[in-house]
Design an enzyme around this catalytic site. Structure first.
Site, short mmCIF file in Angstrom:
data_model
loop_
_atom_site.label_atom_id
_atom_site.label_comp_id
_atom_site.label_asym_id
_atom_site.label_seq_id
_atom_site.Cartn_x
_atom_site.Cartn_y
_atom_site.Cartn_z
N ARG A 187 -6.29 -2.55 -0.15
CA ARG A 187 -7.66 -2.65 0.34
C ARG A 187 -7.70 -3.85 1.29
O ARG A 187 -6.94 -4.81 1.13
CB ARG A 187 -8.64 -2.87 -0.80
CG ARG A 187 -8.67 -1.75 -1.85
CD ARG A 187 -9.66 -2.10 -2.96
NE ARG A 187 -9.76 -1.04 -3.96
CZ ARG A 187 -9.06 -0.99 -5.09
NH1 ARG A 187 -8.20 -1.96 -5.37
NH2 ARG A 187 -9.21 0.01 -5.94
N LYS A 231 -10.01 -5.24 -7.37
CA LYS A 231 -11.42 -5.18 -7.75
C LYS A 231 -11.61 -5.78 -9.14
O LYS A 231 -10.79 -5.57 -10.02
CB LYS A 231 -11.91 -3.73 -7.75
CG LYS A 231 -12.19 -3.16 -6.37
CD LYS A 231 -12.83 -1.79 -6.48
CE LYS A 231 -13.23 -1.26 -5.11
NZ LYS A 231 -13.89 0.06 -5.22
N HIS A 272 -9.24 1.07 5.67
CA HIS A 272 -9.32 2.00 4.54
C HIS A 272 -8.63 3.32 4.86
O HIS A 272 -8.04 3.95 3.98
CB HIS A 272 -10.78 2.25 4.17
CG HIS A 272 -10.94 2.77 2.77
ND1 HIS A 272 -10.68 1.99 1.66
CD2 HIS A 272 -11.31 3.99 2.29
CE1 HIS A 272 -10.89 2.69 0.56
NE2 HIS A 272 -11.27 3.91 0.92
N ARG A 280 -5.07 2.88 4.22
CA ARG A 280 -4.84 3.00 2.76
C ARG A 280 -4.71 4.47 2.37
O ARG A 280 -3.81 4.84 1.62
CB ARG A 280 -6.01 2.33 2.04
CG ARG A 280 -6.01 2.45 0.51
CD ARG A 280 -7.13 1.57 -0.02
NE ARG A 280 -7.56 1.91 -1.37
CZ ARG A 280 -6.98 1.45 -2.48
NH1 ARG A 280 -5.93 0.67 -2.41
NH2 ARG A 280 -7.45 1.79 -3.66
N HIS A 306 -6.17 2.11 -8.68
CA HIS A 306 -7.28 2.94 -9.15
C HIS A 306 -7.43 2.75 -10.65
O HIS A 306 -6.49 3.01 -11.41
CB HIS A 306 -7.03 4.42 -8.84
CG HIS A 306 -7.25 4.77 -7.41
ND1 HIS A 306 -6.80 5.95 -6.85
CD2 HIS A 306 -7.88 4.10 -6.40
CE1 HIS A 306 -7.14 5.99 -5.57
NE2 HIS A 306 -7.79 4.89 -5.28
N TYR A 348 -6.01 13.31 -3.27
CA TYR A 348 -4.87 13.48 -2.37
C TYR A 348 -4.16 14.81 -2.60
O TYR A 348 -3.39 15.26 -1.75
CB TYR A 348 -3.91 12.30 -2.50
CG TYR A 348 -4.58 11.01 -2.13
CD1 TYR A 348 -4.99 10.78 -0.81
CD2 TYR A 348 -4.87 10.05 -3.08
CE1 TYR A 348 -5.65 9.62 -0.47
CE2 TYR A 348 -5.53 8.88 -2.74
CZ TYR A 348 -5.93 8.68 -1.44
OH TYR A 348 -6.59 7.53 -1.10
#
Length: 327
Positions: free
Chosen positions: A169, A193, A270, A273, A298, A307
C-alpha cells in the site's frame, strides 16, 4: 445516560477513538471525520437536529439521497459541468459513507451517548463485482523500464519494483525506514493497517535496486545535512520523507512516460498493488490465494478472491475467441 452532547462534540470523541483505540491510519480517520461532519452539517441545516438522540432513520435516509455529484466539477475555473451532474454517488462510495455512519452510531450506543441505534435500518447498496484495475504483464515491464530512465532513476525504480513485487500500500511504502530491512535475513518489516506488522522476503531484484539507491540517498542527505534521516524514500530537494501525494505524482509521471494505463484508467499506487496480485495469480508459480493474502496483508483472505475473477474473465475471452463461437 450521560449529559447530552452535540453531534459535533461526539464526532471529536469518535475521531480520537479511531486514532487511539482502533489505530486507523491518518487518511482513514480524515475520511471518517469528513463524512460525519458533512452529515452533522446537513442534519443541523436541513432537519434542525443537533443531538444524536434526535436523529431518526428517516433523517439518515434523506441525507443519503443528497449524496449526488455536483453540477460543476470541483476546483474548476471554467465552470465545467460535471458529466454525472445530479446522479447519485456510486454504490461503493455510498457504501463507505454508510459504513462510517453505522460505526459512529454503534460507538455512541456502546459509550451510552445513545440508547437506540437507528442506523441499523439503513440498508447497504448492492455492490456489483468489480474487477481490480491493473496493468498487464507487458505494461508492467514497460512501466519498470520507464522508471529506470528517469532523473531520480535509482529511487523511482526501487519504488516501482517494491510496488510491483511486494504489492505494498502507498501508506506502507512511505513509512518504510532503512532500519526496517534485515540484510542478514533478506527481509523487510512492513507496518500495515492498524499498525499490524508483517515480514516480507525481498527478492534479488529489490536488493540490487536498494543497493543502487543507498549511496544516492546518502549523498542527498549529506548535502542537506540530514544524515540521521530514517526514511527510506526521500525528496531530492529537501532530503525529507516523501509524502503519499509525492509518490502518487511520481507514479503518474512514470505511467505517462511509459504510455501505459490500467484498464484504460489512470495508473495509481493502488493499481500497481493490484498488478502485483493479478500477475502473481495468473502468471506466477504456486501463488495460491492464501499466500497472496499474506503478502498483501489482507486480514480476511476472502478479500483476495477478487483476483480469481481475473482468471474467469481471461477464460471467458479465450472461450469466446473460439472460431466456432461465431458459426
Amino acid at each position: 445516560m450521560t449529559n447530552l452532547l452535540s453531534i459535533d462534540d461526539l464526532i471529536d470523541s469518535f475521531t480520537i477513538y479511531l486514532e487511539v483505540n482502533k489505530n486507523y491510519s491518518k487518511g482513514t480517520v480524515e475520511v471518517y471525520n469528513h463524512t460525519l461532519v458533512s452529515l452533522a452539517n446537513w442534519l443541523k441545516a436541513a432537519r434542525n437536529v443537533i443531538y444524536i438522540e434526535n436523529v431518526t432513520a428517516n433523517d439518515l435516509q434523506l441525507y443519503l439521497g443528497t449524496l449526488r455529484h455536483p453540477n460543476i466539477i470541483n476546483n474548476s475555473t471554467s465552470n465545467k459541468k460535471h458529466p454525472k451532474a445530479g446522479d447519485l454517488f456510486e454504490a461503493t462510495t455510498r457504501a463507505r459513507i454508510i459504513s462510517a455512519i453505522k460505526q459512529f452510531f454503534k460507538w455512541a450506543v456502546r459509550q451510552q451517548y445513545l440508547q437506540y441505534d437507528v442506523s441499523q435500518y439503513i440498508e447497504n447498496p448492492k455492490l456489483g463485482v468489480r474487477l481490480p484495475k491493473s496493468l498487464s504483464l507487458q505494461d508492467a515491464m514497460k512501466f519498470e523500464q520507464a522508471a529506470a530512465q528517469r532523473k531520480s532513476k535509482e529511487r523511482d525504480y526501487l519504488i516501482t519494483t517494491m510496488f510491483l513485487l511486494l504489492g505494498l500500500r502507498v501508506s506502507e511504502l512511505v513509512n518504510i525506514d532503512l532500519l526496517h530491512f534485515n540484510n542478514d535475513e533478506g527481509t523487510l518489516t512492513i507496518i500495515g493497517k492498524g499498525n499490524k506488522e508483517r515480514r516480507l522476503v525481498i527478492t534479488p531484484k529489490i536488493i540490487r535496486a536498494l543497493d543502487n539507491y543507498r549511496p544516492i540517498r546518502y549523498d542527498i542527505l549529506k548535502k542537506r545535512n540530514k544524515v540521521d534521516e530514517s526514511a527510506l524514500f526521500i525528496s531530492e530537494k529537501r532530503g525529507q520523507r516523501l509524502t503519499r501525494r509525492s509518490i502518487e505524482l511520481i507514479i503518474e509521471e512514470i505511467a505517462k512516460e511509459a504510455d501505459v494505463r490500467a484498464n484504460n484508467n489512470k495508473v495509481t499506487p493502488h493499481k500497481l498493488r493490484h498488478t502485483c496480485a493479478t500477475v502473481l495469480y495468473n502468471d506466477g508459480e504456486g501463488a495460491d490465494l492464501l499466500a497472496i493474502a499474506e503478502l498483501l496483508g489482507h486480514s480476511d483472505p476472502k478479500t483476495t478472491t477478487i483476483y480469481t475473477k481475473i482468471n474467469t474473465e481471461k477464460m471467458r475471452k479465450i472461450v469466446s475467441s473460439n472460431p466456432l463461437e461465431s458459426t
